[in-house]
Design an enzyme around this catalytic site. Structure first.
Site, PDB file in Angstrom:
ATOM      1  N   ASN A  30       0.841  -1.207   0.000  1.00  0.00           N
ATOM      2  CA  ASN A  30       0.000   0.000   0.000  1.00  0.00           C
ATOM      3  C   ASN A  30       0.875   1.256   0.000  1.00  0.00           C
ATOM      4  OD1 ASN A  30      -2.260   1.596  -0.020  1.00  0.00           O
ATOM      5  ND2 ASN A  30      -2.752   1.319   2.136  1.00  0.00           N
ATOM      6  N   GLU A  56       1.365  -3.180  -5.058  1.00  0.00           N
ATOM      7  CA  GLU A  56       0.918  -1.813  -4.796  1.00  0.00           C
ATOM      8  C   GLU A  56       2.075  -0.957  -4.294  1.00  0.00           C
ATOM      9  OE1 GLU A  56      -3.219   0.356  -3.427  1.00  0.00           O
ATOM     10  OE2 GLU A  56      -2.750  -1.597  -2.567  1.00  0.00           O
ATOM     11  N   ASP A 169      -1.780 -10.135  -4.059  1.00  0.00           N
ATOM     12  CA  ASP A 169      -3.088  -9.707  -3.590  1.00  0.00           C
ATOM     13  C   ASP A 169      -4.112 -10.059  -4.662  1.00  0.00           C
ATOM     14  OD1 ASP A 169      -5.344  -8.449  -2.709  1.00  0.00           O
ATOM     15  OD2 ASP A 169      -4.463  -6.450  -2.566  1.00  0.00           O
ATOM     16  N   ASN A 171      -7.382 -10.070  -4.017  1.00  0.00           N
ATOM     17  CA  ASN A 171      -8.579  -9.283  -3.702  1.00  0.00           C
ATOM     18  C   ASN A 171      -9.847 -10.115  -3.609  1.00  0.00           C
ATOM     19  OD1 ASN A 171      -8.395  -6.421  -3.059  1.00  0.00           O
ATOM     20  ND2 ASN A 171      -7.263  -6.246  -4.993  1.00  0.00           N
ATOM     21  N   HIS A 267      -2.115  -4.441   4.820  1.00  0.00           N
ATOM     22  CA  HIS A 267      -1.907  -5.869   4.634  1.00  0.00           C
ATOM     23  C   HIS A 267      -0.733  -6.311   5.511  1.00  0.00           C
ATOM     24  CE1 HIS A 267      -4.186  -6.327   0.685  1.00  0.00           C
ATOM     25  NE2 HIS A 267      -4.111  -5.021   0.824  1.00  0.00           N
TER      26      HIS A 267
END
Length: 278
Positions: A30, A56, A169, A171, A267
């Site tokens: 992130n 990310e 990830d 999702n 995360h």
């Protein structure tokens, strides 16, 4: 939770070449610069990881000139989104790859910097960031289209003479065991019936293995927590970060861990140790 132990190099014999990776770590950062400020790169050298997959990154590679983003002992590769401050993936690997694959050959997907692969000795490792659909119907449609493209991609990978570990990830929380409040989230992106059915297809129809679930786990092992309310404090989480492997690596998982002692992102790092016996 199955705690980690360190293992020495081993070799798998058969139609593929020697596989030397033992430990892989995956983290949706992130924002890799934010994760750095929160201590991720202080924690990482202590983990003895062979491969580290990051999603990310939210940065262009030219913005990562600080040596901290090139950890000692690793070959480091970044795949950026065209849009600044958005998406992006990275892989750090101790073994120098024979080949680095950038993207899956799908412009709409690859322009967002969502897939990077390194090919090692008998093994390939991918860092994957599949889209979320939480911002509305349009992005949910993109999410499902991206998953269809990815499913086609992994089916092709199965025909190659090497094993694959695709970290990242996804999702999606696959089952009720992967989300705290499963009843109230059945109509929300990330736990929709069609999304979970897609995970069923990935695992059941193509034979890919959810490495984390190869070993018995305690209840409520999650990898992502909303920043709203007290989700982190109350462990009201989702497990949406996976290490997915080709069928030939089934039964090779020695240990798993989701690290929660420090918080580098919304995360948590997910670590898997593998055993490749002679």
């Amino acid at each position: 939770m199955v705690r980690l132990t360190w293992y020495h190099n081993a070799i798998i014999r058969g139609p593929v070449a020697a596989i030397t990776m033992k430990r892989s770590i995956s983290l949706n950062a992130n924002g890799i610069r934010a994760a750095a400020r929160k201590g991720f790169f202080d924690w990482l050298p202590k983990q003895n990881a062979d491969v580290v997959c990051i999603q990310e990154t939210k940065a262009q590679e030219f913005q990562l000139s600080d040596p901290i983003f090139r950890p000692d002992g690793y070959h480091c590769y970044y795949e950026d989104a065209e849009k600044k401050g958005y998406s992006g993936v990275a892989i750090y690997t101790r073994e120098k790859p024979s080949k680095v694959v950038r993207g899956m050959g799908i412009e709409a997907f690859d322009s967002e910097g969502r897939y990077l692969e390194v090919q090692l000795d008998g093994l390939a490792v991918g860092s994957l960031y599949l889209p979320a659909g939480t911002s509305g119907d349009e992005r949910q449609a993109v999410k499902m289209e991206s998953r269809d493209h990815f499913l086609t991609h992994v089916k092709k990978l199965k025909r190659r003479r090497r094993e694959y570990v695709i970290c990242g990830d996804y999702n999606i929380a696959h089952t009720k065991a992967d989300i705290k409040n499963w009843r109230s989230n059945q109509k929300n992106s990330g736990f929709l019936p069609e999304e979970r059915a897609w995970m069923d297809t990935l695992i059941d129809d193509t034979g890919y293995v959810d490495a984390f679930r190869e070993l018995p786990q305690e209840e409520h092992e999650y990898s992502w927590w909303s920043n709203r309310g007290q989700a982190w404090a109350n462990n009201t989480g989702w497990r949406i970060d996976y290490h997915m492997t080709t069928p030939g690596l089934r039964g090779k998982v020695l240990a798993t861990d989701i690290y929660r002692d420090e918080r580098f992102s919304d995360h948590a790092p997910v670590t898997v140790d593998y055993d490749f016996p002679s």
